[in-house]
Write a protein that holds these residues in place. Structure first.
Motif, PDB file in Angstrom:
ATOM      1  N   ASN B 305     -20.070  -2.215   3.181  1.00 48.32           N
ATOM      2  CA  ASN B 305     -19.971  -3.488   4.164  1.00 48.32           C
ATOM      3  C   ASN B 305     -18.233  -3.716   3.992  1.00 48.32           C
ATOM      4  O   ASN B 305     -17.555  -3.793   3.317  1.00 48.32           O
ATOM      5  N   LEU B 307     -16.391  -6.230   3.840  1.00 48.52           N
ATOM      6  CA  LEU B 307     -15.843  -7.312   3.007  1.00 48.52           C
ATOM      7  C   LEU B 307     -15.392  -6.609   1.694  1.00 48.52           C
ATOM      8  O   LEU B 307     -15.060  -7.086   0.800  1.00 48.52           O
ATOM      9  N   ARG B 311     -11.355  -8.461   1.665  1.00 46.37           N
ATOM     10  CA  ARG B 311     -12.168  -9.767   1.469  1.00 46.37           C
ATOM     11  C   ARG B 311     -11.577 -10.702   2.287  1.00 46.37           C
ATOM     12  O   ARG B 311     -10.288 -10.823   2.723  1.00 46.37           O
ATOM     13  N   LYS B 312     -12.591 -11.414   2.959  1.00 43.96           N
ATOM     14  CA  LYS B 312     -12.002 -12.894   3.842  1.00 43.96           C
ATOM     15  C   LYS B 312     -11.167 -13.523   3.129  1.00 43.96           C
ATOM     16  O   LYS B 312     -11.469 -13.873   1.681  1.00 43.96           O
ATOM     17  N   GLU B 352     -20.757 -14.413   2.297  1.00 45.85           N
ATOM     18  CA  GLU B 352     -19.058 -14.418   1.880  1.00 45.85           C
ATOM     19  C   GLU B 352     -18.351 -13.315   1.639  1.00 45.85           C
ATOM     20  O   GLU B 352     -17.453 -12.959   1.564  1.00 45.85           O
ATOM     21  N   ALA B 353     -19.396 -12.812   0.413  1.00 42.65           N
ATOM     22  CA  ALA B 353     -18.865 -11.875  -0.660  1.00 42.65           C
ATOM     23  C   ALA B 353     -19.516 -10.485  -0.225  1.00 42.65           C
ATOM     24  O   ALA B 353     -19.681  -9.758  -1.277  1.00 42.65           O
ATOM     25  N   GLY B 354     -20.220 -10.382   0.716  1.00 41.80           N
ATOM     26  CA  GLY B 354     -21.282  -9.495   1.129  1.00 41.80           C
ATOM     27  C   GLY B 354     -22.343  -9.841   0.260  1.00 41.80           C
ATOM     28  O   GLY B 354     -22.579 -10.720  -0.524  1.00 41.80           O
TER      29      GLY B 354
END
Lengths: 304, 492
Positions: B305, B307, B311-312, B352-354
Motif C-alpha cells: 500500500n 502508505l 505516510r500521509k 489513514e495508516a493503511g
C-alpha cells in the motif's frame, strides 16, 4: 411625650458614656464615615493573604461590598493548565482570602468558577485554586454547557452573545484577575478576565477584542476588583510557562472602578494606561477613570 | 471507568484486563520481539488454564460475562441447540491467522482479541452513545423546568456527572462502525449462546489449546440416566452425558452442569488420564493449512500500500509513539488512549495508516488537540506502543509542525489582526511569533501584526489548528513533518 424618670435618665447617660468611651469600634466607624474610602488601594507585602486583607480593610472592609445573605461570585482567572509559580492564573491565596472575607461579611454562598481555555480539570487542579477556594468555603464548580443563555449585551461589538446564567444570577461579582502579558490586548487584567463568564465562539471576539472587552465590563459591572500582582507574567502571555518571564511584585490592587484598577495594573507592569486600547475605549465610554493622577490612591504595606 | 480529576497521573484499572491476556503477550512478543513487563501477568492466566482449564473465559473475561448476560435472552427453542463442529473450528483459524501474521510482524490481533475489542467498543461506541442519550434526557427535563421533577432530575444528573458520565461528551469517527460490530457480537448470543466464545474468539481458542494438558477433568458417573439436561443447558455445548465425550477445549468451567444434575452424577476434579471421555481439539487439517498460509500472505498484501512507503502528512500519532513501523507492531487498538485523551483529539484511524493501521490512534485537530502537560495516553498504553513520558520529555516531543495558510489567515488575507493561535500556543517561548508589517487595506495603509511559526519551538500539538476561528478550514494546520520519533533531517 412622657417624661424620663430619673432611673431611665441615669441608664441612658451611662450607656452613652460607655459607648463613647469604648475606644475601638466607634473610632473606626467614625473615621470611616468622615474620610470616605480611597478610589484605589495598592497593597504590598510578602503574604498574598495578608495584603489582600489589608487592601480590603483600606477600602472600608468587605462589608461595604457584600451584604448579609448575598450570593457572591469570586471570579479568578483559571484559564490555563499552569501552576501558581508560572503566573498565568490568579494566586490561590488571594482567591481564598476573598472567599473567606465574603463569608465573614455574611455572604450566603460564595461561588468560584471560570470557563478555561484549556482542560478545566487540569486548570482547576494545577492552578491550586480549586483546593484553596474549597478549603476557604467556596462552592467551586465547572462550567456547565447547558447554562449558557443568549442575552443582549447591548454593546458595540457584542450584541447577542451566550452568557453564563449563574454569573448573571449572583448578587455580587468580585473580579480577581491576575496581571499578565497578552499579545492581543497587551495586558490582561480585570475587564479581560470577564471573558470567562461568556460562552460562544470566544476566539472570534479577537477580531474586535478591545471593544468586546469593554462591552463585557459594561455588562457585568463587578462590585469589586482585586487585581493580583503577587507574581506577574511579563512576556509570552497569557499562559507563559517559563519562570524567566515571571516577576514578583508582591502587590495587590483593589478598587470599585474597573478602569482605574486596570490602569493601575498597567502602571505596575511598567506601561502607560493610555497605551491600552481597551482602557482608552472604556474611559471614553464613561465606564471609569484611567487618569491615575486624579484618583485618590492609598498605598499600604504589610510586613509579617 | 475511572473519572479523571485533573491530576497528572491517572488511576486506571481498565488495562489490567489486557495485562492478563496471554494472546496479547504472545503476539506482541512475536511481532515486536519485545515484552512489556506488565504483560507477564498473563502468565498467571496461562498457569491457571494449565491447571483448571478455561476458567478465564468462564469467570474473568468481561466479554464472556456480557455474552452470558445476553444468553439469558436467547429464545427457548434455541437454548438447547449448539454450534456444529465446523463453526467451532473458525476460532482456531483466527488464532492461527493472527499468530502467523504477528510472526511476520503484522500485529492485527487487537481486531479480534476479546479484551481489546471490548475496551475499544466501550470507549469509542458505547460510552459516547450512552453519554449522549443520558444528556439528552436530562437536558430535556432541565429545559422543561417542571417544578419538582426538574429538581430531582438535576440532583440525579449532578450525581451521574460526578461519578459516571464523561466530563465532555466524547465524539468518535468510527463509533457507529465499531458499535455495530459490538452489537453483532452481542446479538449473536440470540442465535447460539456464547456464539463469540465458541466460534470466533482467538483467545478462547488459545486457552482451549493450552487446556488440553490440564489434569482437571469432568467425569460423568454411573448415576447418569442420560436425561441430557446438562447437554441441553450447557452454554458452550461442551457437556456430554455418560455415553458422550466432553469437549474439554470448549468448556468454560462454569460448573453449571454439576449443579443442575438431578442425579449428582457430574464431577469435576483432578483425575487420572484415563478417567472420563474427552475429545481432543478438532480443527481440520485443511483449515489449519489455509489459515496458516493466509496469515503469511496477508502481511505483504496489506503492506503493498503506498502508505507503507510514505505516510500521509495528516497522520499524526500521539506523543510517545514509537517510530511508525515499531508502533504498528505493538498497538493492539484497545482504544484506551482515545478514551483518556482530555481533548477528544485522539481518534481511531480508518485507512489513514493503511488497512494495517485500522483503529490505531491518530490526532485529529478538528476534534481536539494535545494538551501541553498531559501524559495520559502513554500512561494507559498496555503494550508500550506509546511510551510513558515525563512532563519534561513531553514538552520536548514534537508530534508535527504547524503551517500557516496565508490565503486564509485573517491578518494575511483580510488585513485584520487576530492572534488567537499565538494566544493559545503553549510553548513557554511561543512557537508562534509576530511580525509587524504595513499593509494596504481599502481604508488605507496600516500597521498590523501577522503570525509566523518558529519551527524550532513548535511541537505540533495542534491547539492553534483547533482554536483557529476559521473552523471550517483552519488557516493554521499541523502535519507530521518534524516529529521527534522519525528523526528526519530538517531545514532548521
Amino acid at each position: 411625650m412622657s417624661k424620663l424618670t430619673r432611673r431611665e435618665w441615669l441608664k441612658l447617660t451611662l450607656a452613652g458614656a460607655g459607648a463613647a468611651l469604648t475606644p475601638w469600634p466607634w473610632r473606626t466607624l467614625a473615621s470611616a464615615a468622615t474620610a470616605s474610602p480611597p478610589d484605589l488601594v495598592i497593597s504590598h507585602g510578602k503574604s498574598p493573604a495578608l495584603i489582600t486583607e489589608a487592601a480590603l480593610q483600606a477600602l472600608g472592609g468587605m462589608s461595604r461590598f457584600v451584604s448579609r445573605g448575598d450570593v457572591v461570585l469570586v471570579k479568578p482567572n483559571i484559564a490555563w493548565d499552569r501552576t501558581p509559580a508560572q503566573a498565568a492564573t490568579t494566586n490561590p491565596e488571594v482567591v481564598a482570602t476573598l472567599v473567606r472575607l465574603c463569608l465573614t461579611a455574611g455572604a450566603k454562598e460564595v461561588k468560584v468558577f471560570d470557563h478555561p481555555c484549556e482542560d478545566p480539570r487540569r486548570s482547576y487542579v494545577r492552578s491550586g485554586i480549586m483546593e484553596a477556594a474549597k478549603e476557604a468555603g467556596a462552592k467551586v464548580s465547572y462550567v456547565d454547557a447547558r447554562r449558557f443563555r443568549k442575552m443582549n449585551l447591548k454593546g458595540e461589538a457584542l450584541q447577542d452573545w451566550e452568557v453564563y446564567k449563574e454569573a448573571v444570577e449572583v448578587d455580587k461579582i468580585i473580579n480577581c484577575p491576575i496581571l499578565k502579558h497578552h499579545t492581543a490586548a497587551r495586558l490582561t487584567m480585570g475587564m479581560k478576565n470577564l471573558m470567562g463568564l461568556i460562552g460562544g465562539d470566544r476566539s472570534r471576539l479577537h477580531w474586535h477584542l478591545d471593544e468586546a472587552i469593554v462591552d463585557l465590563a459594561a455588562f457585568f459591572k463587578p462590585t469589586l476588583i482585586v487585581l493580583d500582582a503577587v507574581r506577574i507574567l511579563t512576556a509570552n502571555g497569557p499562559q507563559g510557562g517559563s519562570l524567566k518571564y515571571v516577576k514578583e511584585l508582591n502587590t495587590v490592587a483593589a478598587g470599585v472602578d474597573q478602569v482605574a484598577v486596570d490602569a493601575m495594573g498597567a502602571k505596575l507592569f511598567g506601561l502607560q494606561p493610555g497605551d491600552m486600547d481597551h482602557l482608552h475605549i472604556a474611559s471614553t465610554r464613561g465606564l471609569g477613570r484611567m487618569d491615575l493622577g486624579k484618583l485618590r490612591i492609598k498605598e499600604v504595606t504589610t510586613n509579617s | 471507568m475511572t473519572a479523571y480529576k485533573g491530576t497528572d497521573e491517572i488511576a486506571y484499572p481498565i488495562r489490567i484486563f489486557l495485562h492478563f491476556d496471554p494472546l496479547i503477550l504472545i503476539t506482541t512478543f512475536l511481532s515486536s520481539h519485545g515484552i512489556p513487563l506488565a504483560l507477564l501477568l498473563s502468565l498467571i492466566t496461562v498457569s491457571f488454564t494449565l491447571v483448571f482449564g478455561r476458567v478465564f473465559c468462564g469467570w474473568v473475561c468481561p466479554l464472556g460475562t456480557l455474552n452470558d448476560f445476553m444468553g439469558r435472552l436467547t429464545p427457548k427453542k434455541r437454548r438447547k441447540k449448539h454450534l456444529g463442529d465446523q463453526a467451532r473450528r473458525v476460532k482456531y483459524y483466527i488464532l492461527i491467522f493472527v499468530l502467523v501474521s504477528s510472526l511476520f510482524t503484522l500485529q492485527i490481533t487487537g481486531l479480534a482479541d476479546p479484551i481489546s475489542l471490548l475496551i475499544r467498543s466501550l470507549a469509542v461506541a458505547v460510552e459516547p452513545a450512552v453519554n449522549l442519550m443520558t444528556h439528552t434526557v436530562f437536558d430535556l427535563l432541565y429545559r422543561a423546568d417542571i417544578p419538582v421533577v426538574t429538581a430531582i432530575s438535576e440532583a440525579i444528573y449532578a450525581l451521574l456527572k460526578k461519578h459516571i458520565l464523561a466530563f465532555h461528551q466524547p465524539f468518535f469517527y468510527q463509533g457507529i462502525f465499531i458499535g455495530l460490530i459490538f452489537a453483532a457480537i452481542l446479538l449473536a448470543n440470540l442465535y447460539r449462546r456464547r456464539f463469540w466464545c465458541t466460534a470466533l474468539c482467538p483467545l478462547g481458542a488459545l486457552l482451549g489449546l493450552i487446556t488440553q494438558i490440564s489434569p482437571f477433568k469432568r467425569v460423568v458417573g454411573k448415576g447418569c440416566t442420560s436425561c441430557n439436561l446438562c447437554v441441553r443447558e450447557c452454554r458452550t455445548g461442551a457437556a456430554a452425558d455418560v455415553k458422550g465425550k466432553w469437549k474439554k477445549s470448549e468448556c468454560v468451567m462454569c460448573g453449571e452442569c454439576q449443579e443442575d444434575c438431578p442425579e449428582d452424577a457430574v464431577r469435576f476434579g483432578f483425575l487420572p488420564a484415563k478417567a472420563g471421555k474427552v475429545t481432543g481439539v478438532d480443527w481440520g487439517r485443511r483449515g489449519v493449512i489455509a489459515s496458516f498460509i493466509s496469515g503469511i500472505f496477508v502481511v505483504p498484501l496489506m503492506r503493498t500500500n503506498p502508505l507503507t512507503k510514505r505516510r500521509k502528512g495528516s497522520l499524526i500519532r500521539p506523543p510517545g509513539a514509537l517510530p511508525e513501523a515499531e508502533f504498528l507492531r505493538r498497538c493492539v487498538r484497545c482504544g484506551e488512549c482515545m478514551k483518556v485523551c482530555l481533548t477528544n483529539g485522539l481518534q481511531p484511524a480508518l485507512f489513514e495508516a493503511g488497512l494495517e493501521g485500522i483503529w490505531t490512534p491518530r490526532f485529529d485537530f478538528h476534534s481536539g488537540y494535545c494538551q501541553y502537560y498531559c501524559t495520559l495516553c502513554g500512561q494507559v498504553c498496555p503494550t508500550g506502543a506509546l511510551r510513558e513520558l515525563s512532563q519534561e520529555e513531553k514538552a520536548r516531543t514534537k508530534i508535527g509542525l504547524a503551517y500557516i495558510d496565508k490565503n486564509r489567515c485573517i491578518p494575511y488575507a483580510q488585513g485584520v489582526e487576530c492572534l488567537v493561535c499565538e494566544e493559545h500556543c503553549p510553548t513557554p517561548d511561543k512557537a508562534i511569533k509576530f511580525e509587524q508589517v504595513e499593509t494596504r487595506t481599502p481604508g488605507g495603509r496600516k500597521l498590523i501584526r501577522r503570525p509566523v511559526v518558529d519551527l524550532k519551538l513548535c511541537i505540533g500539538c495542534g491547539i492553534c489548528e483547533y482554536k483557529c476561528p476559521l473552523h471550517d478550514q483552519p488557516a493554521i494546520i499541523c502535519t507530521r513533518l518534524g516529529e521527534s520519533r522519525a528523526d528526519e533531517l530538517l531545514p532548521f
